[in-house]
Write a protein that holds these residues in place. Structure first.
Motif, mmCIF file in Angstrom:
data_model
loop_
_atom_site.group_PDB
_atom_site.id
_atom_site.type_symbol
_atom_site.label_atom_id
_atom_site.label_comp_id
_atom_site.label_asym_id
_atom_site.label_seq_id
_atom_site.Cartn_x
_atom_site.Cartn_y
_atom_site.Cartn_z
ATOM 1 N N UNK A 1 29.161 81.704 21.792
ATOM 2 C CA UNK A 1 28.174 82.198 22.767
ATOM 3 C C UNK A 1 28.049 81.207 23.932
ATOM 4 N N UNK A 2 27.991 79.916 23.595
ATOM 5 C CA UNK A 2 27.859 78.888 24.633
ATOM 6 C C UNK A 2 29.092 78.878 25.532
ATOM 7 N N UNK A 3 30.268 78.927 24.900
ATOM 8 C CA UNK A 3 31.527 78.864 25.661
ATOM 9 C C UNK A 3 31.699 80.079 26.577
ATOM 10 N N UNK A 4 31.235 81.241 26.105
ATOM 11 C CA UNK A 4 31.405 82.450 26.925
ATOM 12 C C UNK A 4 30.556 82.381 28.197
ATOM 13 N N UNK A 5 29.478 81.581 28.141
ATOM 14 C CA UNK A 5 28.606 81.471 29.324
ATOM 15 C C UNK A 5 28.911 80.223 30.147
ATOM 16 N N UNK A 6 29.861 79.400 29.649
ATOM 17 C CA UNK A 6 30.149 78.125 30.324
ATOM 18 C C UNK A 6 31.088 78.342 31.517
ATOM 19 N N UNK A 7 30.849 77.550 32.575
ATOM 20 C CA UNK A 7 31.705 77.688 33.772
ATOM 21 C C UNK A 7 32.995 76.866 33.611
ATOM 22 N N UNK A 8 32.962 75.862 32.718
ATOM 23 C CA UNK A 8 34.169 75.034 32.518
ATOM 24 C C UNK A 8 34.414 74.832 31.023
ATOM 25 N N UNK A 9 34.818 75.930 30.322
ATOM 26 C CA UNK A 9 34.909 75.855 28.852
ATOM 27 C C UNK A 9 35.960 74.889 28.311
ATOM 28 N N UNK A 10 36.874 74.404 29.169
ATOM 29 C CA UNK A 10 37.935 73.510 28.651
ATOM 30 C C UNK A 10 37.514 72.042 28.697
ATOM 31 N N UNK A 11 36.415 71.746 29.381
ATOM 32 C CA UNK A 11 35.980 70.339 29.491
ATOM 33 C C UNK A 11 35.501 69.818 28.130
ATOM 34 N N UNK A 12 35.913 68.582 27.756
ATOM 35 C CA UNK A 12 35.463 68.010 26.468
ATOM 36 C C UNK A 12 33.931 67.979 26.348
ATOM 37 N N UNK A 13 33.254 67.693 27.467
ATOM 38 C CA UNK A 13 31.777 67.611 27.425
ATOM 39 C C UNK A 13 31.178 68.965 27.049
ATOM 40 N N UNK A 14 31.781 70.048 27.557
ATOM 41 C CA UNK A 14 31.281 71.391 27.244
ATOM 42 C C UNK A 14 31.551 71.748 25.782
ATOM 43 N N UNK A 15 32.712 71.294 25.267
ATOM 44 C CA UNK A 15 33.042 71.515 23.848
ATOM 45 C C UNK A 15 31.984 70.842 22.969
ATOM 46 N N UNK A 16 31.620 69.612 23.345
ATOM 47 C CA UNK A 16 30.607 68.868 22.583
ATOM 48 C C UNK A 16 29.249 69.588 22.651
ATOM 49 N N UNK A 17 28.919 70.134 23.841
ATOM 50 C CA UNK A 17 27.647 70.859 23.990
ATOM 51 C C UNK A 17 27.624 72.123 23.129
ATOM 52 N N UNK A 18 28.782 72.807 23.076
ATOM 53 C CA UNK A 18 28.879 74.019 22.250
ATOM 54 C C UNK A 18 28.670 73.666 20.776
ATOM 55 N N UNK A 19 29.290 72.556 20.360
ATOM 56 C CA UNK A 19 29.153 72.076 18.975
ATOM 57 C C UNK A 19 27.683 71.770 18.673
ATOM 58 N N UNK A 20 27.003 71.172 19.655
ATOM 59 C CA UNK A 20 25.587 70.817 19.490
ATOM 60 C C UNK A 20 24.743 72.072 19.291
ATOM 61 N N UNK A 21 24.951 73.079 20.155
ATOM 62 C CA UNK A 21 24.157 74.309 20.054
ATOM 63 C C UNK A 21 24.395 74.998 18.709
ATOM 64 N N UNK A 22 25.674 75.097 18.305
ATOM 65 C CA UNK A 22 26.002 75.725 17.015
ATOM 66 C C UNK A 22 25.337 74.997 15.858
#
Length: 477
Positions: free
Chosen positions: A420-441
């Motif tokens: 869900x987080x990745x689908x709304x992210x503007x830069x889903x390939x960035x490591x920081x965004x991956x970490x944020x997605x992991x945090x939300x999950x």
């Protein structure tokens, strides 16, 4: 009541139980290493865990029957021979197949030993001393799996994964020798009729459900995949038939009469809730620490050690408090602590301090130690002695099922939160965004565990101390 050398009996059972539980989780840390060594995929490597759980899921329902067919010593020796053979084969394993056979043998040994341990305590300890004895089992069940990954991390770093098993082997042999010298036959062998249809239905039923959920919990298989759906559906149908058969039999393989005892049911539900809370947090927290906070596997293992060690150390203490004051306020206070810790964990992020997360994990594990053994012991205390084998078999079997289901739900919540987080992210390939997605999950998983805790808390207000009929006890011995 007959006097037993309880210290020696418990020592042999606890040493073997500790080593068995240790090797169950120690191998998990080595899985990525084994994928490289044996050149196998993650899905194949996962079988080392799934196969272990599946063997337990199939064997546990039969332990009630086995406890009435074989003497304590026969079951103990059988369990240890299986564990030692499995550990030796694993230490010498040259390929994946050899290691897989070893895991099944180890699981068979543990599947016999744990119910035997619970049943022996119910027989050799009077009710007013059972809490402390069960607490030592709690120490084994919680502390051994907790130090497994940390010790394994060290062994893999400086030696090879084989040493996980070379380290375990001498302790199992010592446990066997102590047991051979001191373990007495404490149960009555009644040899009830074996109903083959019940055995088949139970194997397909519990095996199918555990396998299906374990498959879904690997994360790679979706809920629409036949490999997940078919085993669960077939398993559930077999379980319904198994239950109907047990209800109408004179000598059932698993006596469901245990469910007539209200405190047993409350204790059972508490144990299953603890199992789900622990497993969902024990799987998600290391993943969050490694992928969300970018810590090494060894650091993550060390961070979780204090809480798990404290849980193990406090277990016997909580058992003694239960013997003295009964379960109610221990369990209620424990669940309140667990709920608060999970609520705080549902707010952690990659910027949270290591000390804060360690403190929350310690709080969580202390809370669990206040709930698990007191609720379990109180529930088993309500059963008449002839139902002890069945009561422990039902509890241990459903724990395996709850473990498989809890793990799966945690992985599903984690994955859907990340997607869900990745689908709304503007830069889903960035490591920081991956970490944020992991945090939300991860936060979502802790919220789920908190809801389970709050439901258990409502239930805890119905728990009351079981007063055991000593006259009935003495007439059995």
């Amino acid at each position: 009541m007959k006097q037993y050398n309880t210290r020696a009996i418990m020592s042999s059972l606890l040493i073997c139980g500790f080593v068995g539980m240790f090797s169950e989780t120690a191998l998990n840390i080595a899985i990525s290493n084994l994928m490289v060594v044996f050149q196998i995929s993650a899905a194949t490597a996962q079988w080392l865990t799934t196969g272990f759980l599946l063997t337990l899921g199939i064997l546990m329902p039969m332990t009630g029957l086995l406890l009435q067919w074989f003497t304590t010593r026969q079951l103990f020796i059988g369990s240890l021979v299986s564990s030692i053979a499995g550990t030796l084969i694993a230490a010498l394993a040259l390929n994946f197949e050899m290691l897989m056979v070893a895991r099944v043998l180890q699981a068979a040994g543990m599947g016999l030993l744990i119910p035997l341990m619970f049943n022996t305590i119910l027989v050799v300890y009077p009710p007013e001393k059972r809490g402390a004895a069960m607490g030592f089992v709690g120490l084994v069940i919680m502390f051994a799996p907790a130090i497994g990954p940390t010790v394994a991390g060290l062994l893999i770093e400086y030696l090879t994964w084989h040493y996980i098993f070379w380290l375990s082997l001498p302790f199992l042999i010592i446990g066997l020798l102590v047991g051979l010298k001191f373990l007495e036959n404490v149960t009555e062998v009644t040899k009830p009729r074996i109903d083959l249809l019940s055995v088949v239905l139970s194997t397909i039923g519990f095996g199918g459900v555990v396998f299906g959920f374990s498959k879904a919990g690997e994360g790679a298989e979706s809920w629409t995949n036949p490999a997940v759906v078919f085993p669960i559906v077939i398993g559930l149908v077999a379980l319904v038939l198994f239950i109907l058969r047990q209800v109408f039999m004179n000598e059932p393989m698993m006596d469901l009469g245990v469910f007539k005892y209200p405190m047993y049911n409350v204790g059972l539900l508490m144990v299953l809730a603890c199992m789900m809370i622990i497993l969902s947090s024990m799987i998600i927290l290391p993943m969050f620490l490694q992928n969300g906070m970018k810590l090494s596997a060894f650091t993550a293992g060390l961070m979780l050690l204090p809480g798990s060690a404290l849980n193990g150390i406090l277990s016997p203490r909580m058992g003694s408090l239960f013997d003295k004051y009964g379960p109610k306020w221990l369990v209620i206070s424990g669940l309140v602590i667990v709920a608060i810790m999970l609520w705080l964990l549902s707010g952690i992020s990659s910027s949270s301090s290591i000390a804060f997360i360690v403190a929350l994990h310690i709080g969580l594990m202390v809370g669990i130690s206040m709930v698990w053994m007191p609720a379990q012991t109180n529930g088993l205390n309500q059963l008449p002695p002839e139902l002890y084998p069945h009561g422990t078999a039902v509890m241990n079997t459903l724990q395996q099922v709850a473990g498989a289901i809890g793990t799966t739900i945690a992985i599903i919540i984690l994955t859907s939160g990340m997607e869900k987080y990745m689908s709304e992210s503007s830069a889903p390939t960035k490591p920081a965004e991956m970490a944020n997605a992991m945090t939300l999950g991860s936060q979502n998983v802790f919220l789920f565990a908190m809801i389970v805790t709050l439901i258990s808390l409502v239930l805890a207000f119905f728990i009351r101390r079981v007063i055991v009929n000593h006259a009935a006890m003495n007439s059995v011995h």
